[in-house]
Write a protein that holds these residues in place. Structure first.
Motif, mmCIF file in Angstrom:
data_model
loop_
_atom_site.group_PDB
_atom_site.id
_atom_site.type_symbol
_atom_site.label_atom_id
_atom_site.label_comp_id
_atom_site.label_asym_id
_atom_site.label_seq_id
_atom_site.Cartn_x
_atom_site.Cartn_y
_atom_site.Cartn_z
ATOM 1 N N TYR A 28 -8.258 -8.938 8.645
ATOM 2 C CA TYR A 28 -8.854 -8.628 10.041
ATOM 3 C C TYR A 28 -10.326 -9.001 10.314
ATOM 4 N N GLY A 29 -11.142 -9.176 9.232
ATOM 5 C CA GLY A 29 -12.364 -9.471 9.165
ATOM 6 C C GLY A 29 -13.417 -9.310 8.256
ATOM 7 N N GLY A 30 -14.170 -10.231 7.571
ATOM 8 C CA GLY A 30 -15.025 -9.750 6.538
ATOM 9 C C GLY A 30 -14.284 -9.197 5.390
ATOM 10 N N GLU A 31 -14.338 -7.977 4.699
ATOM 11 C CA GLU A 31 -13.674 -7.609 3.880
ATOM 12 C C GLU A 31 -12.722 -6.510 4.244
ATOM 13 N N GLU A 32 -12.299 -6.549 5.646
ATOM 14 C CA GLU A 32 -11.182 -5.564 6.119
ATOM 15 C C GLU A 32 -9.863 -6.527 6.108
ATOM 16 N N PHE A 33 -8.916 -5.775 5.671
ATOM 17 C CA PHE A 33 -7.424 -6.305 5.998
ATOM 18 C C PHE A 33 -6.527 -5.218 6.681
ATOM 19 N N VAL A 34 -5.280 -5.587 7.020
ATOM 20 C CA VAL A 34 -4.664 -4.545 7.940
ATOM 21 C C VAL A 34 -3.290 -5.114 7.607
ATOM 22 N N ALA A 35 -2.324 -4.039 7.750
ATOM 23 C CA ALA A 35 -0.720 -4.133 7.218
ATOM 24 C C ALA A 35 -0.040 -3.624 8.512
ATOM 25 N N LEU A 36 0.937 -4.482 9.072
ATOM 26 C CA LEU A 36 1.709 -3.934 10.122
ATOM 27 C C LEU A 36 3.228 -3.719 9.443
ATOM 28 N N LEU A 37 3.607 -2.571 9.746
ATOM 29 C CA LEU A 37 4.974 -2.207 9.292
ATOM 30 C C LEU A 37 5.863 -1.793 10.167
ATOM 31 N N PRO A 38 6.730 -2.565 10.876
ATOM 32 C CA PRO A 38 7.513 -2.279 11.869
ATOM 33 C C PRO A 38 8.727 -1.476 11.080
ATOM 34 N N GLU A 39 9.452 -0.413 11.834
ATOM 35 C CA GLU A 39 10.522 0.362 11.640
ATOM 36 C C GLU A 39 10.336 1.117 10.184
ATOM 37 N N THR A 40 8.828 1.714 9.985
ATOM 38 C CA THR A 40 8.437 2.325 8.853
ATOM 39 C C THR A 40 7.833 3.590 9.264
ATOM 40 N N ASP A 41 8.386 4.709 8.916
ATOM 41 C CA ASP A 41 7.742 6.079 9.249
ATOM 42 C C ASP A 41 6.571 6.586 8.604
ATOM 43 N N ARG A 42 6.316 7.790 8.634
ATOM 44 C CA ARG A 42 4.766 8.223 8.063
ATOM 45 C C ARG A 42 4.629 7.861 6.645
ATOM 46 N N SER A 43 5.816 8.498 5.957
ATOM 47 C CA SER A 43 5.881 8.850 4.381
ATOM 48 C C SER A 43 5.866 7.329 3.820
ATOM 49 N N GLY A 44 7.144 6.362 4.412
ATOM 50 C CA GLY A 44 7.095 5.018 3.766
ATOM 51 C C GLY A 44 5.636 4.223 3.866
ATOM 52 N N ALA A 45 5.178 4.433 4.800
ATOM 53 C CA ALA A 45 3.751 3.784 5.198
ATOM 54 C C ALA A 45 2.566 4.147 4.106
ATOM 55 N N GLY A 46 2.772 5.477 3.834
ATOM 56 C CA GLY A 46 1.754 6.197 2.800
ATOM 57 C C GLY A 46 2.056 5.831 1.546
ATOM 58 N N HIS A 47 3.495 5.832 1.125
ATOM 59 C CA HIS A 47 3.747 5.219 -0.042
ATOM 60 C C HIS A 47 3.354 3.693 -0.419
ATOM 61 N N LEU A 48 3.530 2.821 0.740
ATOM 62 C CA LEU A 48 3.100 1.476 0.505
ATOM 63 C C LEU A 48 1.665 1.461 0.407
ATOM 64 N N ALA A 49 0.676 2.129 1.208
ATOM 65 C CA ALA A 49 -0.581 2.135 1.172
ATOM 66 C C ALA A 49 -1.145 2.372 -0.343
ATOM 67 N N GLU A 50 -0.388 3.624 -0.825
ATOM 68 C CA GLU A 50 -0.740 3.875 -2.158
ATOM 69 C C GLU A 50 -0.459 2.564 -3.165
ATOM 70 N N GLN A 51 0.674 1.975 -3.098
ATOM 71 C CA GLN A 51 0.928 0.928 -3.872
ATOM 72 C C GLN A 51 -0.042 -0.221 -3.676
ATOM 73 N N MET A 52 -0.674 -0.545 -2.629
ATOM 74 C CA MET A 52 -1.487 -1.805 -2.259
ATOM 75 C C MET A 52 -2.991 -1.322 -2.875
ATOM 76 N N ARG A 53 -3.226 0.179 -2.756
ATOM 77 C CA ARG A 53 -4.565 0.585 -3.420
ATOM 78 C C ARG A 53 -4.514 0.352 -4.904
ATOM 79 N N ALA A 54 -3.537 0.903 -5.380
ATOM 80 C CA ALA A 54 -3.050 0.858 -6.940
ATOM 81 C C ALA A 54 -3.208 -0.647 -7.640
ATOM 82 N N ALA A 55 -2.435 -1.688 -6.716
ATOM 83 C CA ALA A 55 -2.222 -2.812 -6.961
ATOM 84 C C ALA A 55 -3.673 -3.388 -7.144
ATOM 85 N N VAL A 56 -4.730 -3.229 -6.330
ATOM 86 C CA VAL A 56 -6.154 -3.802 -6.486
ATOM 87 C C VAL A 56 -6.776 -3.393 -7.390
ATOM 88 N N GLU A 57 -6.701 -2.006 -7.500
ATOM 89 C CA GLU A 57 -7.408 -1.404 -8.762
ATOM 90 C C GLU A 57 -7.031 -1.981 -9.961
#
Length: 898
Positions: free
Chosen positions: A801-830
């Protein structure tokens, strides 16, 4: 004494004729039976050829209608079902033969069009399908389209399956790699019905064999299998790989020759009876007419061995064109025996090309009624081997004292060389027009598209190439605003006719073609316009056309017409000169006869030539004289036909001549040569002009093609670079913005959820200050790869998205699924454990993540509101300790922290 001898001769002749006629009758029966059967075969073959051509054209049209899917995948290997459906909707439009098309990436069907009714095919793995894997492996091994079937379709009926292997460029290796297959299902009954093929259509019984493109040895899969056991007429249909074989017989089977109903056999019996009854009278009459026959034979012998053959007709030739005499050299020229042509059942008009027959009959009738006794014509005649040749026909009508036509005599020679040169020029022009139609902006041909409403109103320009605007002198805005402005440049003398011609084409919705003059800036240019209508399902008519500048061609045609006019002025009755020449055994030579045309062609006096043959040699060009003598001597030694093309100088003018003659050799060493001389100067000039035109055209096409290909490659590269982040090699913000708009519109249309994840690297500025920008860039690359690896669905998108910012676009994904994937991303980078000494959260690089979802009880008004909610969630994640995932703000009872 003479009477006794004559009587005995008549009796002997009667017995001989009786035996001969019996033998001839048997041979005639066999011949007519064979001709009758051959006629049946030809009729079946003609009908079968038409159906075979239509079937092959329909199959290839359906295959290549969707072959563009290879280009679609090559340009977008990560395409979505929505992308695929939109592209295929255009290709399937008005293609009733196509059932569906599936895309199998890595041997697994992932996309299908139409999707409705074919959902069960999604996820099918060809490697788990024993009845399909062999055909799939064959297409993969050959790397070409393979047509399988017919097979029974679940939807009903039988279908054909065309499998198209798809390869895409592999950036890592720089080579092509296998991407997958496109499988196209076509309705076999629809294809056959569209091609006019039925098992028994009243005229033919048809069968088809070669299942799975197995060719003539393959299984019969359509029609009556017994057809192939009854001497059928066959036709092979070549497929992209392999072939089918069509077989056909008459609907009622092959019929025997109807001898009792055949007029020929009854006519033969009548003629034989008459001949036997009047044989003695004929013998007496032959004696009386011997002198006349000898005189006629002398005239006929003049052409008996040369390239000009003669035919004599009975009175009223417009009825059946039956002949009474044909010179013997007709066999070496046309391939027919003279005896066959003179046969009473032979109809000369059956040899004339169908496109020329009505014209020749009309001209003959007109000349007879007008009292014209000498006239000429050119037309095509079928030879014994089935080919057509152009003949020049000079005809003389013989009338009796009352002025009635009593006979007709024609002198004919092969005119194919001149006609083929003219046809080659015409084909070159046609090829130029076709090439101009297929090319677009980078060639000197204007292309345009017009759209006519379903109610038949005024058509509007939808597209105009730069060349079109240049030819018409219009700007793009002028043409789009007012369609009639395109007619303003038409020459005033042509304006009314041109407008009427266009109006007629629009009203009838028929293909349009015309030529007119344009007046641009005071200069007159000739152009040709051609367009073809295509009616869409909603009734709208699309006209796709080309506008070409043909000024140079028109000038060339005018020059050619002028040259042909001068050539025709030189032709009086026969456009060739005829001569008879003797070469004596002692080496001497002399002319026996030279025609008026020959003398005029060489500007020589007949008496001078007959007195001294060397006068004729003196007109030959000095540079070609040695070759002329060599060819002449070679023909004498080999006792073969003489043929020479070269230059002559007549009246100070150099011309090209064709001289041909056929010899007749005698025991005393003498030889008699019957020949013609033809002026071929115009043909030579046309050949030179044709070669120059073809060379120029081919060079221009090569240049234009190279420029077009180079431009396409550069455009594709720029398009790719403009959508990809140069550092992380993932989509950039521009790509994300475009995809976000499309997915927002789709979410609004279909009512499915859409989630957005905003990601920020914790304390990245401190990381850069401590480790340096080189390590900072390396860190960004590792984070980008880790985020992209968490996304498995083709529809999901991770972008910088710019500098150190990134963005993920998730079509056909509800609130629970998006939160789960976001946690996977955070854990993967850590889990990357990238050291970060200045981080106050952890000793390694970590992420703060904000998540927002459209729908799911919290609908957004627009895309900007969705992005704002994700930013707010990211802000809370940072202010609540970082290295965490925060979902968008919800009512207190629904708030969740991950």
């Amino acid at each position: 004494m003479k009477s006794i001898n004559l009587t005995g001769m008549a009796m002997v002749l009667f017995a001989v004729l009786l035996s001969l006629f019996v033998l001839i009758g048997l041979q005639l029966f066999r011949f007519e039976s064979k001709v009758y059967r051959q006629h049946e075969i030809e009729e079946v073959k003609q009908q079968l050829d038409e159906r075979a051509a239509a079937l092959k054209a329909r199959i290839y049209a359906n295959i290549y209608a969707v072959s563009g899917v290879k280009s679609l995948v090559a340009m977008n290997p990560d395409l979505t079902q929505d992308d695929f459906s939109r592209a295929m909707a255009v290709q399937f439009r008005e293609k009733a033969d196509l059932r569906n098309i599936g895309l199998a990436r890595d041997m697994v069907i992932r996309f299908m069009y139409p999707l409705q009714g074919n959902e069960a095919a999604i996820g099918l793995d060809y490697r788990q399908q024993p009845n399909q894997i062999e055909a799939v492996r064959l297409a993969l091994g050959l790397n070409k389209i393979v047509l399988a079937g017919p097979v029974s379709l679940v939807q009903g009926g039988e279908g054909l399956i065309a499998r198209i292997p798809i390869r895409v460029d592999d950036p890592a290796s720089g080579k092509e790699r296998f991407w997958g297959f496109a499988s196209v299902v076509m309705d076999m009954e629809s294809i056959f019905a569209g091609a006019g093929i039925r098992a028994n259509d009243g005229a033919l019984r048809i069968s088809l064999r070669g299942r799975d493109a197995g060719g003539p040895e393959g299984e019969v899969f359509w029609g009556d299998a017994s057809v192939f056991a009854r001497d059928p007429v066959t036709q092979t249909i070549e497929l992209p790989y392999g072939s089918w074989q069509l077989g056909a017989i008459p609907a009622a089977g092959w019929s025997p020759y109807p001898i009792l109903d055949a007029p020929m056999m009854w006519m033969y019996l009548v003629v034989v009876s008459a001949i036997l009854m009047f044989s003695i009278v004929i013998i007496i009459l032959l004696a009386k007419t011997k002198k006349a026959t000898n005189t006629l034979k002398k005239e006929r012998d003049l052409f008996a061995e040369g390239p000009v053959f003669t035919i004599e007709w009975r009175a009223e030739p417009q009825d059946r064109w039956s002949m009474v005499y044909v010179s013997t050299n007709v066999e070496q020229i046309l391939g027919y025996r003279a005896a066959d042509l003179i046969d009473a059942d032979f109809c000369y008009s059956s040899l004339i090309h169908p496109d020329d027959l009505s014209r020749i009959l009309a001209e003959l009738q007109s000349n007879i009624e007008a009292g014209t006794d000498r006239f000429e014509a050119s037309y095509r005649l079928r030879t014994g081997n089935g080919h057509f040749v152009w003949l020049y026909d000079f005809t003389i009508l013989v009338r009796d004292q009352a002025g009635r036509v009593s006979g007709m005599r024609s002198y004919l020679y092969d005119q194919s060389a001149q006609k083929y040169a003219e046809e080659a020029l015409r084909l070159a022009e046609a090829r130029l027009e076709k090439t101009a139609y297929e090319l677009t902006e980078n060639i000197p041909i204007g292309t345009y598209t017009m759209v006519q409403p379903a109610d038949g109103g005024m058509a509007k320009f939808a597209f105009m190439s730069s060349r079109f605007l240049e030819l018409t002198g219009l700007s793009r805005a002028e043409a789009v605003t007012d369609t009639l402005r395109a007619f303003a440049c038409v020459h005033p003398d042509d304006y009314d006719d041109w407008v009427a011609l266009n109006a007629k084409a629009f009203a009838e919705q028929a293909p349009f073609f015309g030529e007119t003059r344009l007046l641009i800036d005071g200069q007159v240019r000739w152009v040709t316009a051609e367009s073809f209508p295509r009616t869409l399902a909603d009734g709208t008519t699309v006209w796709e056309g080309v506008l070409a500048d043909i000024t140079d061609r028109k000038r060339a045609e005018e020059a050619l017409t002028e040259s042909l006019g001068r050539f025709n002025d030189l032709v009086d009755h026969v456009s060739v000169g005829v001569y008879v020449f003797w070469h004596r055994g002692d080496g001497q030579s002399d002319f026996e006869y030279v025609s008026d045309g020959w003398c005029s062609m060489n500007q020589l006096d007949r008496e001078a030539v007959l007195a001294d043959p060397n006068v004729a040699v003196e007109v030959i060009h000095p540079e070609d004289l040695a070759e002329f003598k060599r060819c002449n001597q070679q023909a004498i030694e080999d006792k073969s036909q003489f043929r020479w093309e070269g230059r002559v100088i007549v009246g100070g003018v150099v011309s090209h001549m064709l001289i041909e003659s056929s010899p007749l050799f005698f025991d005393n060493g003498d030889s008699r040569w019957f020949g013609i001389q033809q002026d071929i100067t115009e043909r030579k000039r046309a050949e030179v002009l044709l070669r120059e035109t073809n060379n120029a055209l081919e060079n221009e096409i090569i240049k234009r093609t190279l420029v077009t290909e180079e431009l396409r490659i550069k455009t594709d590269l720029l398009e790719k670079l403009s959508r990809q982040d140069a550092l992380t090699e993932i989509p950039n913000r521009r790509h994300f913005n475009e995809r976000a708009k499309l997915e927002w519109q789709r979410a609004q249309r279909v009512g499915l959820p859409l989630s957005l994840i905003m990601i920020d690297i914790d304390y990245f500025k401190k990381y850069n200050d401590h480790y340096g920008h080189a390590d900072g860039d390396a860190c960004l690359k590792q984070v980008a790869r880790a985020l992209k690896a968490c996304v498995e669905r083709p529809l999901d998108l991770v972008a910088r998205y710019g500098g150190e910012e990134f963005v993920a676009l998730l079509p056909e994904t509800d609130r629970s699924g998006a939160g789960h994937l976001a946690e996977q991303m955070r854990a993967a980078v850590e889990a990357l454990s990238i050291p970060h000494a200045d981080s106050s959260v952890a000793g390694v690089v970590t992420l703060s993540v904000g998540v927002a979802t459209h729908k799911d009880g919290n609908a957004k008004a627009n895309l900007s509101q969705l992005q704002a909610c994700a930013d707010q969630a990211l802000y809370r994640a940072k202010h609540q300790g970082r290295n965490r995932v925060e979902l968008e703000a919800t009512p207190p009872e629904q708030q969740t922290s991950v």
